[in-house]
Structure formats: structure tokens, C-alpha cells
Scaffold this motif. Structure first.
Motif, PDB file in Angstrom:
ATOM      1  N   VAL A   1       0.837  -1.201   0.000  1.00 23.52           N
ATOM      2  CA  VAL A   1       0.000   0.000   0.000  1.00 23.52           C
ATOM      3  C   VAL A   1       0.872   1.252   0.000  1.00 23.52           C
ATOM      4  O   VAL A   1       0.452   2.327  -0.352  1.00 23.52           O
ATOM      5  CB  VAL A   1      -0.957  -0.012   1.212  1.00 23.52           C
ATOM      6  CG1 VAL A   1      -0.194   0.295   2.487  1.00 23.52           C
ATOM      7  CG2 VAL A   1      -2.092   0.952   1.021  1.00 23.52           C
ATOM      8  N   SER A   2       2.123   1.057   0.384  1.00 27.22           N
ATOM      9  CA  SER A   2       3.025   2.203   0.462  1.00 27.22           C
ATOM     10  C   SER A   2       3.709   2.425  -0.882  1.00 27.22           C
ATOM     11  O   SER A   2       4.217   1.490  -1.481  1.00 27.22           O
ATOM     12  CB  SER A   2       4.088   1.955   1.530  1.00 27.22           C
ATOM     13  OG  SER A   2       5.207   2.772   1.292  1.00 27.22           O
ATOM     14  N   ASP A   3       3.720   3.660  -1.353  1.00 30.44           N
ATOM     15  CA  ASP A   3       4.581   3.941  -2.493  1.00 30.44           C
ATOM     16  C   ASP A   3       5.602   5.004  -2.105  1.00 30.44           C
ATOM     17  O   ASP A   3       6.025   5.808  -2.919  1.00 30.44           O
ATOM     18  CB  ASP A   3       3.791   4.337  -3.731  1.00 30.44           C
ATOM     19  CG  ASP A   3       2.984   5.615  -3.510  1.00 30.44           C
ATOM     20  OD1 ASP A   3       3.011   6.134  -2.383  1.00 30.44           O
ATOM     21  OD2 ASP A   3       2.340   6.066  -4.452  1.00 30.44           O
ATOM     22  N   ALA A   4       6.007   4.966  -0.859  1.00 26.19           N
ATOM     23  CA  ALA A   4       7.066   5.853  -0.406  1.00 26.19           C
ATOM     24  C   ALA A   4       8.385   5.395  -1.014  1.00 26.19           C
ATOM     25  O   ALA A   4       8.643   4.201  -1.137  1.00 26.19           O
ATOM     26  CB  ALA A   4       7.160   5.833   1.110  1.00 26.19           C
TER      27      ALA A   4
ATOM     28  N   THR B   1      -3.518  -0.785  -5.132  1.00 27.32           N
ATOM     29  CA  THR B   1      -4.665  -0.304  -5.889  1.00 27.32           C
ATOM     30  C   THR B   1      -4.662  -0.863  -7.311  1.00 27.32           C
ATOM     31  O   THR B   1      -5.552  -0.561  -8.098  1.00 27.32           O
ATOM     32  CB  THR B   1      -4.658   1.236  -5.963  1.00 27.32           C
ATOM     33  OG1 THR B   1      -3.377   1.659  -6.404  1.00 27.32           O
ATOM     34  CG2 THR B   1      -4.949   1.837  -4.604  1.00 27.32           C
TER      35      THR B   1
ATOM     36  N   PRO C   1       5.245   3.430 -13.298  1.00 21.16           N
ATOM     37  CA  PRO C   1       5.733   4.781 -13.601  1.00 21.16           C
ATOM     38  C   PRO C   1       6.385   5.437 -12.388  1.00 21.16           C
ATOM     39  O   PRO C   1       7.408   6.103 -12.498  1.00 21.16           O
ATOM     40  CB  PRO C   1       4.462   5.518 -14.013  1.00 21.16           C
ATOM     41  CG  PRO C   1       3.566   4.470 -14.547  1.00 21.16           C
ATOM     42  CD  PRO C   1       3.856   3.237 -13.743  1.00 21.16           C
ATOM     43  N   ARG C   2       5.786   5.204 -11.240  1.00 19.98           N
ATOM     44  CA  ARG C   2       6.307   5.821 -10.029  1.00 19.98           C
ATOM     45  C   ARG C   2       7.695   5.312  -9.685  1.00 19.98           C
ATOM     46  O   ARG C   2       8.587   6.072  -9.317  1.00 19.98           O
ATOM     47  CB  ARG C   2       5.348   5.523  -8.883  1.00 19.98           C
ATOM     48  CG  ARG C   2       5.314   6.611  -7.898  1.00 19.98           C
ATOM     49  CD  ARG C   2       4.253   6.396  -6.869  1.00 19.98           C
ATOM     50  NE  ARG C   2       4.430   7.424  -5.877  1.00 19.98           N
ATOM     51  CZ  ARG C   2       4.056   8.679  -6.052  1.00 19.98           C
ATOM     52  NH1 ARG C   2       3.478   9.042  -7.165  1.00 19.98           N
ATOM     53  NH2 ARG C   2       4.272   9.569  -5.120  1.00 19.98           N
TER      54      ARG C   2
END
Lengths: 417, 226
Positions: B96-99, B118, B140-141
Motif C-alpha cells: 500500500v506504500s509507495d514511499a 490499488t 511509472p512511479r
């Protein structure tokens, strides 16, 4: 004061009941199984031997821990606790008079030693904040409370210095009395004595000061933690719970639920991971804000990736506005649920790419009066010395490329070349 | 070291990939299992690091879906315990983290890709398949983070320039990934084959895993991430 010692305590602790200063004597008495009075007398006698008692007491204070479990409920204390220090001073004075049978110079010295003892006592008492607070609580006379209670750090420092001056004056006095010769050596000796005395007090109070400092620090940390927790609780309450309530009410409306969930996720993420930057100052923050607005308005997802960052100025702001317009177009016309926004800040240019995989269009057929593309994107970029390219094919989606050359590193903005 | 290119034998044996779930939320495991059930074979689940390590060793799945944050150490601990002894097992981080520090940390520990929770079931299945085939999965992130990590230090002392720098081509590929292009669109845009795109991406991943810790921690510290 009597000592009702628990039989054979396994370790030496400082007592928290029946104590005068730090509970060293009471603790020792308890540990050794003898009367606390004897221990105190022993300390007093040792005090006569160049302050050995004081040093010993301080050493015990520094290394012996207070009895665990007792610290939570310290006994109440009153002004009478100052009496021991007066007693110490008077005792030394009495010793001078009785033992040396002299009232002249030695007598004066005795008085001075008494002053020293009281000064040291004041310092000592100032140094334990817990005790000071109790004093403040149990103080009947307000002005006395104001004197003794720790109101702020400045008062504490002032009183500490006062005690130190008292000690120094006493010691210099002793030196002057004992060597009344009016030459330079005597003054020097006096100063050296004073320094030695101060060093002694320093040794005595050092551990206490250290402990005080630690206590203050941990108190502050606890306060900060508490504040953060309260902030988190407020945030969860104001945002998360309300969003969840709204989602429950709108459970049938998928779009609304998605919009609410997305907005909440974004705000939580920002709160958790991102250092807050002002959208009016930083490029990345401005772009993210624009993307967030489009997400909320049109109920789509904008996958935002920004590499690098810089300050905004008018030209960079124009790029952000153009990117926002491109996002709005994609949200409105492309019939997609996700749009990509990629921006990169390089030393010589800032670029942004807005891409969707929607139905696309033929750029040549866009009529001249459609301001969205021509005015808000292409025209705006041109006016600010950049360029915009639009690549789109029916069925292939659309990509808008915005490129803005920049000169220099910072906020130098050449306008309208 | 981690095996790089596609390895024969890691491919699905009976057409259906064997997938293992590691996540401390039972609800989420149940959800993923329900979504993936028809497409891949979910052979097991674990909710703690210790459980994951022992059961993955016993099950020998093709792909492990790995959560980043777990109470007793997280995905990174699982990766560090498994990657040397079981190099044939692929790991795909699903968090859930995209840090940035979570993403890059997991990739450096040896995960083959990183997707967020997601993601749609179709995309997740596709990502699992790509990871099983030996590819890397770059969102992409993630591409943005890598560009940031390698771009933000042009004057930094580099121990091995070949290893620590991205080539121009790799940078181009990453940029297109970050812009939301699929692999085949990148191939068309750059006039190269999909296979070449995949090679570039794999090389980026390898460089990310190998570039030294000091640089990365400095990068994270610069951004006040740690």
C-alpha cells in the motif's frame, strides 16, 4: 526520623521516605540496619574533614538509584526541609567555637563556612525539579512559593548563580580571614581557594544538574509525543472517519465512493510521506495540487510522477497551468479512468508529459475557436518561451508534451522572448 | 548474487503460475486470492516473516507476492532470508506504500518489481507473469524514483561508473515508462525490440540493486525520507 527498614533489602537504594536531601543517609541506614541518625551524624563529622562528608554524599547520590516503584508517589515535604542546611552551618559554627575555643578570626570563619553550607544547600535544592514542584504545591505563603518554585528556567539560573556567589563569597572570606596579610599572594590564594570551592560545588551538583537536564528533556519529548498523537487523532477524526461515513452513505454510488477514497488516500499519503511544500513556491507541489484538483473534479486517477523540483516563477507557473488544462482535457474527452502525468526538472529545461490511453483525436481537425488546446496550452507555452506538442491518434490515446527551457539555476525568469 | 536474465525452469510448469502470498492482513490475502484464483494457482499464504520463510522454502512457488510492512521485519527480511538460498523464486512487492524508501529498499533487497495495492487484478496478473518470466515490473512511479536516484548526483564520486550510472538509452526507457508507456509502446517509440526494452529495464534493476548503499542513503537523507 525513624527508620522502619524492611529486613535485608537485596540492594542499596536511596530511600524516598524519611529523607532530608536525596535519601542517601536513610537508604544507607536501611541497608546497614542501623539508625539513620547515626549515618547522618557520620556524614556531619566527615563534613568537618575538608567537606569529605559532602563529597561522599554526592557520590552516593550520583551512583545509587532511588528505590524503584517509589518514585511515583514521593512524600510531601515542607519548608522544614531547609532546616538541615541551616543546622549544618550552625553545627560547623558550634564546632569552631567549642573545639577551637576561639571567637575571633576563627569564629568569623565559622560563620562564613555556615554561609557556604547554606549556599550549597540552596543550590542543591534548586537542582531537583521534582522536589521543587512539590514545594510549590505545598507552599502556604505565595511569595515564598514564587521564590522556591520553579517557574521558569531564568529564575532557576538566577537562584543557582545566587547560591554559587554565596559559596564563593564565603570561601574568599575564609581565605581572607585566615591570611590577613595585605599582599598580592593572599588575594591570589583567596581566589584559588574560591575556585577550589566552586569546583567542589560543581562536583557536588554536577550529577544533579545532569539529571535535571535529562528530566527536562524527557518531559519535553513526552510533551511533543503527546502533541503528535493528538494531531494524528484529530486528523483521523476530521478526515478518515468522515470519509468513511460518507462512503457508507454513498455505498451505491461507485463514482462517489471512488472519488472519496482517492481523495482520502492522497491526503493520508501526503501526511505520512511528504514534507509539506507550498504549492505557490515549489514546482512539484504546484503540479501535484493541480493533479489533485483534477482528480477530485472529474473522478479520475492522475498518476503523478515528478522527478526533481525547483522554485516556481511566472513561466513555471504557466507550465503548471498548461499541464492542468491538458489533464482537464484528458479527463473530459478521453473517456479514461487513469491519466499519467510525468514531469521532470533538468538543469536546462522543465518538461511535463500528460498521457492518456483514451479515444484520442486528430489534432489537425481541432477547430481554431477551441481555446482549450490552442489558447490554454499551445499559446500559453509559446508566450512564455516554451513549446507544446500534442500527439494523438484516434484509438491510440493522447500525449501532450510541454517543454520549457530555463536559464540558470533558480528563479531568473526571462519573459516573452 | 541474484540471477538476472530469464531462467529456464522458473517458467510455469503446467501453464498456471504458482503464487505465494505474504501479507499480515488476512482480509487482503483473501481478497487477492479471490481475484487471482482463476488466473494463477495460489499455493500458500503467510502472515509473518518466519512463517513466510519456512513455507516458501517448502512450497517452492514461482512468484511470491510480498507485503512491505509487517510487524516482525517486513518484506525486506523475507527477501534477505530467501534470495541466496532460493534464487529461482521471484519476488514481486505488493504494498500500500509507495514511499520512495520502501520501493527502492525492496528492489535493492532483490524484489523483481513493485506494484501498489490499488492495482487492478488484470494488471496484477500481468505483473506476476512478467516477473515469473524473468522481467522486471516497473510502475511509472518506480521509474520516477530511479530517475531521481540516479539523476540527483551528477558530481557524486562513483566507485564503478559502468555499474552506477544509467546509460542514455536506459534513461530514455525509464522516462517513457514514467510517462505511462507500455513496453511495446516504448519499443515502437525508440525503434528497438521489446526484448531490448526488457534488457534495458533488467539492467536498470541490477544497477539499482548494486549501486552502493552510501549513495542511496544520502539520496534518501537529502529528501528527508529517513
Amino acid at each position: 526520623m525513624s527508620s522502619t527498614a524492611t529486613p535485608h533489602p537485596p540492594r542499596l537504594y536511596r530511600a524516598t521516605e524519611h529523607r532530608l536531601a536525596a535519601g542517601v543517609a536513610a537508604g544507607l541506614a536501611e541497608h546497614l540496619g542501623i539508625s539513620v541518625l547515626r549515618v547522618r551524624v557520620a556524614f556531619m563529622v566527615l563534613l568537618g574533614l575538608s567537606g569529605l562528608g559532602l563529597l561522599l554524599y554526592a557520590a552516593f547520590w550520583a551512583v545509587v538509584p532511588p528505590r524503584p516503584g517509589d518514585t511515583a508517589v514521593p512524600p510531601r515535604r515542607d519548608v522544614a526541609q531547609l532546616l538541615p542546611f541551616v543546622a549544618i552551618g550552625l553545627g560547623v559554627l558550634l564546632l569552631q567555637v567549642v573545639a577551637f575555643d576561639s571567637v575571633g578570626a576563627a569564629g568569623t570563619a565559622g560563620w562564613l563556612v555556615a554561609i557556604i553550607a547554606v549556599g550549597a544547600g540552596v543550590i542543591w535544592h534548586q537542582s531537583a525539579p521534582e522536589r521543587r514542584r512539590q514545594w510549590g504545591g505545598s507552599m502556604a505563603v505565595p511569595w515564598l512559593g514564587a521564590v522556591v518554585e520553579e517557574s521558569d528556567r531564568r529564575a532557576f539560573v538566577l537562584r543557582f548563580i545566587g547560591g554559587g556567589v554565596l559559596v564563593a563569597v564565603g570561601i574568599i572570606g575564609v581565605a581572607a580571614v585566615y591570611s590577613p596579610a595585605q599582599n598580592f599572594d593572599a588575594v591570589l590564594n583567596g581566589i584559588i581557594f574560591a575556585l577550589v570551592g566552586l569546583a567542589g560545588v560543581g562536583v557536588v551538583t554536577g550529577p544533579v544538574l545532569w539529571r535535571t537536564w535529562n528530566q527536562l528533556r524527557s518531559e519535553r519529548e513526552a510533551r511533543i509525543r503527546e502533541q503528535e498523537r493528538a494531531e494524528l487523532a484529530a486528523m483521523v477524526h476530521d478526515q478518515v472517519l468522515h470519509t468513511l461515513a460518507l462512503i457508507q452513505r454513498n455505498a451505491a454510488d461507485v463514482k462517489t465512493v471512488q472519488r472519496l477514497a482517492r481523495g482520502q488516500e492522497r491526503s493520508l499519503r501526503n501526511w505520512l510521506y511528504k514534507p509539506a511544500a507550498s504549492p505557490t513556491e515549489r514546482f512539484a507541489a504546484a503540479l501535484e495540487q493541480a493533479a489533485a484538483e483534477v482528480e477530485d473534479t472529474f473522478a479520475i486517477t492522475v498518476e503523478t510522477v515528478v522527478v526533481g523540483d525547483r522554485e516556481t516563477d511566472e513561466r513555471v507557473g504557466a507550465l503548471v497551468a498548461a499541464a492542468r488544462e491538458a489533464l482537464v482535457n484528458a479527463a473530459r474527452h478521453a473517456e479514461v479512468r487513469t491519466v499519467s502525468l510525468y514531469a521532470e526538472v533538468e538543469p536546462e529545461q522543465v518538461s511535463a508529459f500528460i498521457r492518456d490511453r483514451g479515444k484520442g483525436f486528430d489534432p489537425d481537425t481541432v477547430e481554431d475557436h477551441r481555446h482549450g488546446v490552442r489558447g490554454s496550452i499551445i499559446g500559453r507555452m509559446k508566450r512564455h518561451g516554451g513549446r507544446a506538442e500534442i500527439r494523438s491518434e484516434p484509438g491510440e490515446g493522447t500525449e501532450v508534451r510541454l517543454i520549457l527551457p530555463i536559464s540558470g539555476s533558480g528563479s531568473t525568469a526571462e519573459r516573452d522572448r | 548474487m541474484v540471477e538476472q536474465g530469464p531462467v529456464e525452469g522458473a517458467a510455469p510448469r503446467d501453464g498456471r503460475l504458482r503464487v505465494f502470498l505474504v501479507d499480515d492482513h488476512a482480509m487482503f490475502r483473501a481478497g487477492v486470492r479471490a481475484e487471482l484464483g482463476a488466473r494463477v494457482e495460489v499455493v500458500g499464504e503467510a502472515s509473518t516473516v518466519a512463517e513466510a520463510v519456512s513455507r516458501i522454502a517448502a512450497m517452492q512457488p514461482d512468484v511470491v507476492l510480498l507485503d512491505v510492512h509487517m510487524p516482525d521485519g517486513g518484506g525486506r527480511a523475507v527477501l534477505e532470508a530467501m534470495r541466496r538460498t532460493h534464487p529461482q523464486v521471484r519476488f514481486l512487492a505488493l504494498s500500500v506504500s509507495d514511499a520512495a524508501e520502501d520501493v527502492i529498499g525492496l528492489i535493492r533487497a532483490g524484489a523483481r518489481g513493485y506494484v501498489t495495492k490499488t492495482i487492478s487484478p488484470e494488471e496484477l496478473t500481468d505483473a506476476i507473469r512478467r516477473v515469473a518470466d524473468g522481467d522486471a515490473v516497473f510502475s511509472p512511479r518506480l521509474a520516477g524514483f530511479v530517475l531521481d536516484a540516479f539523476a540527483a548526483r551528477p558530481d557524486a564520486p562513483v566507485a564503478d561508473p559502468e555499474l552506477d550510472q544509467l546509460t542514455n538509452r536506459e534513461r530514455e526507457v525509464l522516462r517513457l515508462l514514467a510517462r505511462g508507456y507500455a513496453y511495446k509502446e516504448i519499443a515502437r517509440e525508440l525503434y528497438i525490440s521489446i526484448k531490448t526494452v526488457e534488457t534495458h529495464v533488467s539492467n536498470v534493476l541490477r544497477k539499482l540493486q548494486m549501486s552502493n548503499r552510501y549513495e542511496l542513503s544520502r539520496w534518501a537523507a537529502d529528501r528527508r525520507l529517513v
